[in-house]
Design a protein around this motif. Structure first.
Motif, PDB file in Angstrom:
ATOM      1  N   ASN A 212       7.638  10.925  -3.839  1.00 18.27           N
ATOM      2  CA  ASN A 212       6.758  10.537  -2.822  1.00 18.27           C
ATOM      3  C   ASN A 212       6.799  11.853  -1.764  1.00 18.27           C
ATOM      4  O   ASN A 212       6.109  11.589  -0.728  1.00 18.27           O
ATOM      5  CB  ASN A 212       7.339   9.393  -1.951  1.00 18.27           C
TER       6      ASN A 212
ATOM      7  N   ILE B 114      -1.700  11.800   1.031  1.00 22.16           N
ATOM      8  CA  ILE B 114      -0.394  11.534   0.766  1.00 22.16           C
ATOM      9  C   ILE B 114       0.055  10.313   1.638  1.00 22.16           C
ATOM     10  O   ILE B 114       1.049   9.453   0.972  1.00 22.16           O
ATOM     11  CB  ILE B 114       0.531  12.756   0.896  1.00 22.16           C
ATOM     12  N   ASN B 115      -0.408  10.240   2.891  1.00 20.59           N
ATOM     13  CA  ASN B 115       0.021   9.118   3.702  1.00 20.59           C
ATOM     14  C   ASN B 115      -0.433   7.875   3.186  1.00 20.59           C
ATOM     15  O   ASN B 115       0.243   6.856   3.148  1.00 20.59           O
ATOM     16  CB  ASN B 115      -0.286   9.269   5.211  1.00 20.59           C
TER      17      ASN B 115
ATOM     18  N   ARG C 204       2.090   7.285  -0.102  1.00 18.57           N
ATOM     19  CA  ARG C 204       3.394   6.883   0.278  1.00 18.57           C
ATOM     20  C   ARG C 204       3.458   5.367   0.744  1.00 18.57           C
ATOM     21  O   ARG C 204       4.404   5.014   0.572  1.00 18.57           O
ATOM     22  CB  ARG C 204       3.789   7.629   1.390  1.00 18.57           C
ATOM     23  N   ARG C 205       2.332   4.703   1.012  1.00 23.22           N
ATOM     24  CA  ARG C 205       2.438   3.119   1.540  1.00 23.22           C
ATOM     25  C   ARG C 205       2.662   2.524   0.109  1.00 23.22           C
ATOM     26  O   ARG C 205       2.939   1.287   0.242  1.00 23.22           O
ATOM     27  CB  ARG C 205       1.130   2.880   1.904  1.00 23.22           C
TER      28      ARG C 205
ATOM     29  N   MET D 227      10.687   3.564   0.113  1.00 22.90           N
ATOM     30  CA  MET D 227      11.928   4.325  -0.009  1.00 22.90           C
ATOM     31  C   MET D 227      13.142   3.999   0.717  1.00 22.90           C
ATOM     32  O   MET D 227      13.155   3.615   1.879  1.00 22.90           O
ATOM     33  CB  MET D 227      11.672   5.708   0.352  1.00 22.90           C
TER      34      MET D 227
END
Ligand SMILES: Nc1ncnc2c1ncn2[C@@H]1O[C@H](COP(=O)(O)OP(=O)(O)O)[C@@H](O)[C@H]1O
Ligand SMILES: [Mg+2]
Lengths: 231, 307
Positions: free
Chosen positions: B48, B139-140, B143-144, B148
């Motif tokens: 991630n 990237i944000n 990451r959803r 993690m």
């Protein structure tokens, strides 16, 4: 008792208290607005140190912050005040009241200290907090605003409080640029009566009371914040 | 699917990952085991992008979340000045050779010997940019999709349990506060901690915290869950409750990548076990293959210590 009588006469009968109150107000203005400006400058400066040091302009800004901090921490406050009043502003052709000059001088100065305080506060927040925020999909800015800064500010409230108290006491040098603050007001009384003991002791008591009140307020804020999450 | 292509990760001179390639397919439960310092966390964090790989690429559902790695794209290498130069020289030396074979051999030699330089010309930059643009994903947003869970939990200290759970879905405008709260309460009830909704993390036990951290990720309704030794920092009596929740998640069909030292859990839940050693995947297979029939000496050695 003659000393006391002449002090009373100056303060009450000749309405010296008006000057004292005005002086107190000036002291408060300079300290409060000085700190506010200092916090704004300090946060901006701290940001340049906290941002990922990758882009060239971030590096440049971070360098600027280093110089700024070195400059304002490396020279006495009085000297900064004198330079701003007698050198910088005349050279720039700026004509404003000495109180505002003092506010600006103290703001610039405390910006250097606040930036170090804020930087320390942000670094004191566990890296895991940032990582958890980023991993959930928050961008860098939102992670800072919603997660890191609230914790950083809570951590630095006591230190910022100390900075405010230091600043408050340091404002006593503004008479160098002809601002009538509380020190100057009592100095005037002392000089016109040639009685020094009582005015200066009362002056000291005034500072002490103000500092104690501020200390109490800071403690209150701290306790409020801690009650918020029972750390 | 998470695809990891030839990922290297260096911390200055310390080479932590040395060429890792693997795919995490939908529904898989991949357990990563290996000695401490072998790069397990780093690999997970590369997925991630909490760590940016030094070389190599990570793909999420067909989108590239790292910058493109020129060595992984033949068209990029062939656009480089180095290639043009070497290919020209090779042609001169073997004028009779098959051109296609020659291209292939020059390409391979550039790949194998890391021959690309910092500046490889305009065509090269353009080819690289084309790949980046074609496969770009923020990237944000990526990451959803990947929750993690950290070894040291990392609940937000400045928020109570409810705000921890709804911060991301509400803060990222994916849900209204009501919707997010409803899901949060549902999950809290499921793990039996509905009465802790107003508490701050500091007041909870380690096991409670970690379970809340797990459902905090679930509140984003991710498609993948990454776990980095979620029970390693817990008191022994709290390990069970966290593993039980993870088992439930696995049974619900969640795609999971789990770094753990809980071999019993690995055996029970994993569809694939990966043994990492010194920055590479030294061996991988079904739990049966890894635990009953280990091939690698290092794996046998590792298992004898932890089992
Ligand atoms: N941010 C970092 N900076 C420098 N070294 C790091 C960093 N993160 C991890 N390492 C080093 O990389 C190696 C592998 O770390 P890690 O991936 O955490 O291993 P594992 O999770 O398998 O124990 C360790 O030697 C560790 O010290
Ligand atoms: Mg680890």
């Amino acid at each position: 008792m003659a000393a006391w009588d002449s002090f009373y006469r100056q303060l009450v009968t000749l309405e010296g208290y008006k000057n004292v109150l005005k002086g107190l107000l000036n002291t408060a203005y300079i300290a409060v607005f000085g700190l506010l400006i200092g916090m704004i400058i300090g946060c901006l400066l701290a940001t340049t140190k906290i941002l990922p040091q990758k882009k060239w302009y971030v590096k440049a800004l971070s360098r600027f912050t280093d110089c700024y901090v070195a400059l304002f921490r490396g020279t006495p406050m009085v000297v900064q005040l004198l330079i701003i009043h007698f050198v910088l502003f005349p050279a720039l052709g700026i004509q404003i009241s000495s109180v505002i000059e003092a506010i600006i001088a103290f703001g610039l100065n405390s910006g250097a200290y606040v930036s170090e305080i804020m930087r320390g506060g942000i670094l004191s927040v566990d890296k895991g907090q940032t990582e958890a925020g980023r991993a959930l999909g928050f961008g860098y800015g939102k992670t800072m605003l919603k997660i890191v800064l609230p914790q950083a500010i809570k951590n630095v409230i006591p230190t910022l409080g100390n900075e405010f108290i230091t600043l408050l006491k340091e404002t006593s040098v503004v008479s160098f640029i002809a601002v009538v603050d509380i020190t100057k007001a009592f100095q005037n009384i002392a000089n016109s009566t040639y009685e020094y003991i009582i005015p200066y002791i009362v002056l000291a008591l005034c500072y002490l009371v103000v500092v104690l009140i501020v200390t109490g307020l800071i403690k209150l804020v701290e306790r409020r914040l801690r009650a918020g999450d029972r750390n | 699917m998470i695809e990891i292509k030839n990922v290297y990760k260096y911390f200055n001179t310390l080479k932590v990952l040395k060429g890792v390639s693997t795919e995490i397919k939908e529904g898989e439960k991949v357990v990563i085991i290996g000695p401490s310092g072998s790069g397990k966390s780093t690999l997970l964090r590369c997925m991630n992008l909490l760590e940016e790989p030094t070389y190599g690429e990570v793909w999420l559902d067909g989108k590239l979340i790292t910058p493109p790695d020129p060595y992984l794209h033949r068209e990029v290498i062939e656009a480089s000045k180095t290639f043009v130069k070497l290919f020209g020289e090779a042609l001169e030396q073997n004028p009779d050779a098959n051109e296609e074979e020659l291209r292939e051999s020059v390409y391979l030699s550039i790949r194998q010997n890391d021959l690309l330089k910092r500046h490889e010309g305009r065509a090269y930059r353009k080819a690289l940019k084309a790949i980046a643009e074609e496969n770009y994903v923020d990237i944000n947003l990526a990451r959803r999709q990947m929750g993690m869970v950290f070894q040291n939990v990392n609940l937000f200290n400045n928020m109570n349990v409810l705000n921890n759970l709804i911060a991301a879905p509400v803060g990222l405008k994916l849900k209204t506060k009501e919707e997010a709260t409803e899901l949060a309460m549902k999950l809290l009830t499921r793990i039996g901690l509905a009465d802790k909704v107003e508490e701050y993390p500091q007041k909870l036990s380690g096991g409670q915290r970690q379970r809340i951290a797990i459902i905090r990720s679930l509140c984003m309704e991710p498609r993948y869950m990454l776990f980095d030794e979620p029970t390693s920092a817990l008191d022994p009596e709290m390990v069970g409750e966290v593993l039980a929740l993870m088992k439930e998640l696995a049974d619900d069909g969640m795609t999971m990548v789990i770094v753990t030292h809980e071999m019993g859990f690995a055996r029970e839940v994993a569809t694939r076990v990966m043994f990492m050693d010194e920055g590479v995947i030294a061996e991988e297979g079904t739990p049966d293959e890894i635990f009953r029939h280990p091939k690698h000496e290092r794996l046998k050695d590792f298992l004898s210590k932890v089992l």
